[in-house]
Scaffold this active site. Structure first.
Site, PDB file in Angstrom:
ATOM      1  CB  SER A 200     -30.435-143.072 -61.601  1.00  0.00           C
ATOM      2  OG  SER A 200     -29.300-142.249 -61.463  1.00  0.00           O
ATOM      3  CE  LYS A 203     -27.072-143.880 -64.549  1.00  0.00           C
ATOM      4  NZ  LYS A 203     -27.662-142.933 -63.609  1.00  0.00           N
ATOM      5  CB  SER A 377     -26.824-146.098 -60.705  1.00  0.00           C
ATOM      6  OG  SER A 377     -27.629-145.012 -61.109  1.00  0.00           O
TER       7      SER A 377
END
Length: 541
Positions: A200, A203, A377
């Site tokens: 993640s 991102k 997230s």
């Protein structure tokens, strides 16, 4: 009677407990230090208290509660006065002389926020106390330079980080980079250019590309239109993943508001029964992520409400509606019905260029969506942001188009893309590849005064021990709590952490730690957290 625990307290309790653990030793030491003086003061004023009580108590009158209260108040005042007198002497400014003498004996200490420039007259006498030092800001350097504060040295950082990154919990492959945000200079590197699965932390790249391509002030519109000469109302999705049907919209675009305004517009046209359709044609390609159906991500659609969640939650994994657009349209139909507008069962359609606008709602600025995406997230927002990059740059709004658009936008910003490979916006795809060098470069770019539009990336990072995906971490690690701000990344066998930290000298550092082939996610997370905390407590010179 049982009093239910308030939701706000339930959320705040871990932080209060952590603060209590931190300050309790200091409170105990203070109490132990002052106890002998308080005891002595109480003994010295006790005769006066007794005499005062006897003076106000008539022998022939029954002692009542008000009288007892008066006696207690008198005794309390006498005791307080005695304690104050004992603790003195006091000078004319209300400061205890002993404290003033102690302060004057200290070596010169000072800070920008506590001197004569901040509303107090300067006292330059040799015995005058010096200004108190200023506390370092968590985001030092965002509005100005911290070059005057010494940066850690490579040798000292290597000594500190090599040991921590050698933890077996971090698996067979680990890479790391630490960069000084003020200067962009790399202070530490371990496999800096080796591309790994970022999970993640992808991102961060998605956020930079979206804010750069579409702009921090861009808003995403959801519309209701009427096809002329018909009674067809089309709900047109604009790609807003934060559109909500909740009664309390909390600043996000509201489906209820859209329904209310649509009903008003229809009634003005003397329409109380319509055919309802929905349009998702803004996005192309498959809606299902390459990893397949997953509770961490709804099928990607230009029209969805509350991320197609089926349990009323706002974040975290949960079962999603199989067809987010149809789910949103059904909810819209119900809201119209409540306002006296009957509809057919909604079906897919496409708005024409001749359509007439009935009503519309817009998301908050993209900056707010980016912050929410990074803090929680949020995979649904991430995939929507990838498609916003594609739309802003003239590419197809699908997985491939979004990935290509992110790569192109980062290249335009001059970022180091060697070894990088994007397949989505969320980082759920294990085929994504990023380097620690690129992740820190993204963070440095976000702190660059020349790119204020990227600032939401730094402000959206979770705060260790307090917000988002770091709220339940650092509970036993006070050195990093509140000072580390970082994006987490977790897949099976992959643990990553990338963000910023203010070191012991007040220097703002960007870091990226990537670990692969891990076997115990909890142990790996703890090892990464300890490494980031070491930066917070390290002057390292």
């Amino acid at each position: 009677m049982v009093v239910p625990e308030l939701r706000a307290w339930r959320a705040a309790r871990p932080h209060v407990v952590r603060i209590k653990r931190t300050v309790q030793p200091h409170v105990t030491r203070v109490a132990q230090a002052v106890q002998p003086r308080v005891t002595k003061a109480a003994q010295s004023v006790r005769p006066q208290v007794v005499r005062a009580a006897q003076a106000v108590r008539p022998r022939s009158v029954k002692v009542t509660t008000p009288r007892l209260t008066a006696v207690a108040a008198t005794a309390g005042l006498a005791l307080a006065a005695g304690a104050v007198a004992f603790a003195g002497p006091w000078d004319s400014s209300g400061q205890r002389t002993a404290e003033r003498d102690w302060a004057a004996s200290r070596e010169g200490e000072g800070g920008a926020d506590h001197g004569a420039d901040h509303g107090r007259s300067a006292d330059t006498s040799p015995t005058a106390p010096k200004p108190a030092p200023s506390a370092a800001s968590v985001l030092t350097g965002l509005g100005g330079s911290t070059v005057s504060v010494p940066a850690p040295t490579q040798k000292a950082l290597t000594s500190t980080l090599d040991r921590l990154l050698g933890d077996p919990a971090l698996g067979g492959r680990r890479t790391a980079v630490v960069v000084d945000v003020a200067t962009g200079k790399r202070l530490y590197g371990k496999g800096a250019d080796d591309a790994q699965t970022p999970a993640s932390t992808t991102k961060i790249a998605t956020a930079v590309a979206a804010l750069s391509a579409a702009g921090a002030d861009h808003r995403i519109e959801t519309r209701a239109i009427l096809e002329p000469g018909t009674k067809e109302v089309v709900l047109v999705g604009g790609g807003d993943p934060t559109l909500t049907a909740r009664k309390e919209a909390a600043g996000w675009a509201s489906l209820r508001t859209l329904a209310d305004e649509t009903a008003t517009a229809l009634k003005a046209r003397h329409l109380n029964q319509v055919t309802l359709s929905y349009d998702t044609s803004l996005y192309t390609g498959p809606a299902l992520h390459p990893i397949g159906s997953n509770p961490n991500l709804a099928p990607v659609s230009a029209l969805m409400v509350d991320e197609a969640r089926t349990d009323g939650s706002a974040s975290g994994p949960v079962t999603r509606a199989a067809d987010p657009a149809a789910d949103a349209a059904v909810k819209f139909a119900g809201l119209l019905e409540a306002k006296g507008i009957k509809t057919t069962t909604p079906g897919p359609s496409k708005a024409t260029n001749r359509s007439q606008s009935l009503a519309s709602v817009s998301s908050p600025p993209l900056s707010a969506l980016i912050e929410r995406m990074l803090t929680n997230s949020d995979n649904d927002i991430a995939e929507a942001m990838a498609r916003q990059v594609a739309l802003a740059t003239g590419r197809a709004a699908d997985f491939d188009g979004g990935a290509a658009a992110i790569d192109a936008e980062l290249k335009k910003l001059g970022l180091p893309l060697s070894g990088a490979h994007f397949t989505d916006g969320s980082g759920l795809n294990r085929d994504d590849r990023l380097t620690a060098d690129l992740l820190t470069a993204l963070l440095v770019k976000a702190g660059d005064p020349a790119h204020p539009e990227l600032r939401p990336i730094l402000t959206g990072l979770p705060v260790a021990g307090f917000t988002g995906t770091l709220s339940d971490r650092y509970a036993d690690d006070a050195s990093g709590t509140g000072l580390v701000r970082a994006k987490t990344g977790t897949l099976t066998g992959v643990n990553t952490l990338a963000g910023t930290v203010v070191d012991a000298d007040g220097r703002l550092l960007a870091f990226a730690f990537l670990a692969s082939d891990t076997t115990d996610p909890s142990a790996a997370q703890s090892a990464l957290d300890r490494t980031a905390s070491a930066l917070a407590g390290c002057g390292c010179r």
